[in-house]
Design a protein around this motif. Structure first.
Motif, PDB file in Angstrom:
ATOM      1  N   THR A 221       0.841  -1.211   0.000  1.00 29.01           N
ATOM      2  CA  THR A 221       0.000   0.000   0.000  1.00 29.01           C
ATOM      3  C   THR A 221       0.869   1.251   0.000  1.00 29.01           C
ATOM      4  O   THR A 221       0.497   2.253  -0.603  1.00 29.01           O
ATOM      5  CB  THR A 221      -0.969   0.024   1.201  1.00 29.01           C
ATOM      6  OG1 THR A 221      -0.296  -0.415   2.371  1.00 29.01           O
ATOM      7  CG2 THR A 221      -2.167  -0.837   0.940  1.00 29.01           C
TER       8      THR A 221
ATOM      9  N   LEU B 175       0.359   4.097  -2.726  1.00 23.54           N
ATOM     10  CA  LEU B 175       0.072   5.489  -2.346  1.00 23.54           C
ATOM     11  C   LEU B 175       1.132   6.438  -2.893  1.00 23.54           C
ATOM     12  O   LEU B 175       0.812   7.526  -3.384  1.00 23.54           O
ATOM     13  CB  LEU B 175      -0.016   5.614  -0.822  1.00 23.54           C
ATOM     14  CG  LEU B 175      -1.246   4.963  -0.176  1.00 23.54           C
ATOM     15  CD1 LEU B 175      -1.070   4.842   1.334  1.00 23.54           C
ATOM     16  CD2 LEU B 175      -2.508   5.765  -0.492  1.00 23.54           C
TER      17      LEU B 175
ATOM     18  N   ALA C 196      -3.532  11.748   0.135  1.00 20.94           N
ATOM     19  CA  ALA C 196      -2.679  10.942   1.013  1.00 20.94           C
ATOM     20  C   ALA C 196      -1.368  11.647   1.366  1.00 20.94           C
ATOM     21  O   ALA C 196      -0.809  11.436   2.444  1.00 20.94           O
ATOM     22  CB  ALA C 196      -2.371   9.598   0.352  1.00 20.94           C
TER      23      ALA C 196
ATOM     24  N   ASP D  16      -8.462   5.494   6.766  1.00 19.85           N
ATOM     25  CA  ASP D  16      -8.855   4.145   6.336  1.00 19.85           C
ATOM     26  C   ASP D  16      -9.589   4.095   4.987  1.00 19.85           C
ATOM     27  O   ASP D  16      -9.222   3.283   4.130  1.00 19.85           O
ATOM     28  CB  ASP D  16      -9.730   3.481   7.415  1.00 19.85           C
ATOM     29  CG  ASP D  16      -8.954   3.226   8.708  1.00 19.85           C
ATOM     30  OD1 ASP D  16      -7.721   3.070   8.628  1.00 19.85           O
ATOM     31  OD2 ASP D  16      -9.580   3.183   9.774  1.00 19.85           O
TER      32      ASP D  16
ATOM     33  N   VAL E  40      -7.339   4.215   1.839  1.00  8.12           N
ATOM     34  CA  VAL E  40      -6.497   3.038   1.605  1.00  8.12           C
ATOM     35  C   VAL E  40      -7.362   1.844   1.199  1.00  8.12           C
ATOM     36  O   VAL E  40      -7.012   1.096   0.277  1.00  8.12           O
ATOM     37  CB  VAL E  40      -5.705   2.682   2.882  1.00  8.12           C
ATOM     38  CG1 VAL E  40      -4.761   1.536   2.622  1.00  8.12           C
ATOM     39  CG2 VAL E  40      -4.948   3.881   3.379  1.00  8.12           C
ATOM     40  N   GLU E  41      -8.478   1.688   1.901  1.00 10.59           N
ATOM     41  CA  GLU E  41      -9.344   0.536   1.596  1.00 10.59           C
ATOM     42  C   GLU E  41      -9.770   0.557   0.133  1.00 10.59           C
ATOM     43  O   GLU E  41      -9.781  -0.475  -0.533  1.00 10.59           O
ATOM     44  CB  GLU E  41     -10.577   0.551   2.510  1.00 10.59           C
ATOM     45  CG  GLU E  41     -10.223   0.131   3.928  1.00 10.59           C
ATOM     46  CD  GLU E  41     -11.289   0.498   4.950  1.00 10.59           C
ATOM     47  OE1 GLU E  41     -12.411   0.883   4.549  1.00 10.59           O
ATOM     48  OE2 GLU E  41     -10.985   0.401   6.151  1.00 10.59           O
TER      49      GLU E  41
ATOM     50  N   PHE F  73      -1.039  -3.591   4.589  1.00  9.84           N
ATOM     51  CA  PHE F  73      -2.497  -3.527   4.751  1.00  9.84           C
ATOM     52  C   PHE F  73      -2.972  -4.878   5.258  1.00  9.84           C
ATOM     53  O   PHE F  73      -2.495  -5.890   4.749  1.00  9.84           O
ATOM     54  CB  PHE F  73      -3.186  -3.210   3.419  1.00  9.84           C
ATOM     55  CG  PHE F  73      -4.693  -3.137   3.531  1.00  9.84           C
ATOM     56  CD1 PHE F  73      -5.317  -1.934   3.837  1.00  9.84           C
ATOM     57  CD2 PHE F  73      -5.465  -4.278   3.368  1.00  9.84           C
ATOM     58  CE1 PHE F  73      -6.705  -1.874   3.958  1.00  9.84           C
ATOM     59  CE2 PHE F  73      -6.854  -4.217   3.488  1.00  9.84           C
ATOM     60  CZ  PHE F  73      -7.470  -3.018   3.777  1.00  9.84           C
TER      61      PHE F  73
ATOM     62  N   GLN G 265      -9.591  -1.237   9.382  1.00  5.95           N
ATOM     63  CA  GLN G 265      -9.202  -1.778   8.061  1.00  5.95           C
ATOM     64  C   GLN G 265      -9.331  -3.297   8.061  1.00  5.95           C
ATOM     65  O   GLN G 265      -9.814  -3.894   7.089  1.00  5.95           O
ATOM     66  CB  GLN G 265      -7.756  -1.402   7.715  1.00  5.95           C
ATOM     67  CG  GLN G 265      -7.560   0.057   7.334  1.00  5.95           C
ATOM     68  CD  GLN G 265      -6.106   0.392   7.007  1.00  5.95           C
ATOM     69  OE1 GLN G 265      -5.293  -0.476   6.718  1.00  5.95           O
ATOM     70  NE2 GLN G 265      -5.792   1.679   7.038  1.00  5.95           N
TER      71      GLN G 265
END
Ligand code: AMP
Length: 185
Positions: A31, A35, A49, A61, A64-65, A86, A92
């Protein structure tokens, strides 16, 4: 196999998860990398981000999810994947479990690379970084202890946790990792 890696910053998760992905021939999703790519390409998610990442805090959260679950829905992840970074918070993990349940999928194993805080601080000191960086890394360690460490109990209760000692040579640690996945798979 569906594998999750957990460990504090500097534990060697990135190195070991890459070796394991080559060994098992399944994609590895980091992740942090996803990102950072978003930041470089100035996508909406990347822009949102960036401020969190620069200061060493976790990205909210839902952001990212969204990127992880979209990526996991792609065809190359059907035969398995390795997640590096993650889930990183209890919400999460809970949302990920719900998503897995909806897909009638489940995790094979969660690997914790365990390294003591003293060892991490020693490694950090050896890297000889600037004070600013050190402060950010200290904040990341604090965030790990507060927000991510609870996941270890969470997965232990679900009988998914396997712990690896993260102190040793890359080869020795990878050897142990292979033994674990060979047993699970
Ligand atoms: P990493 O490369 O895994 O250390 O991640 C770099 C940074 O990306 C972290 O310090 C966070 O700001 C952000 N990040 C990566 N994964 C997550 C996650 N699962 N939840 C929240 N923030 C994340």
């Amino acid at each position: 196999m569906q594998i999750v890696f957990i460990g504090p910053p500097g534990a060697g998760k990135g190195t070991q998860s890459t070796l394991l992905a080559n060994y098992l021939k399944i994609p590895k999703l980091s992740t942090g990398d996803m990102l950072r790519e978003g930041c470089d390409q100035r996508t909406d998610v990347g822009r949102q981000a960036a401020q969190y990442m620069e200061s060493g805090r976790l990205v909210p959260d839902p952001l990212v999810e969204k990127i992880v679950l979209d990526r996991l829905s792609e065809p190359d992840c059907l035969t398995g994947y390795i997640l590096d970074g993650f889930p990183r918070t209890l919400p999460q993990a809970a949302n990920f479990d719900r998503w897995l349940g909806d897909q009638e999928r489940s995790l094979s194993v969660v690997i914790e690379i365990r390294v003591s805080e003293e060892e991490l601080l020693e490694r950090l000191a050896e890297r000889g970084r600037q004070d600013d960086d050190r402060e950010i890394i200290r904040l990341r360690l604090k965030q790990y202890a507060k927000l991510t460490h609870p996941l270890i109990d969470y997965y232990e209760q679900r009988n998914l946790l396997q712990v690896i000692n993260g102190v040793g040579t890359t080869d020795a640690i990878f050897n142990h990792l292979q033994q674990i996945v060979d047993r699970v798979g």
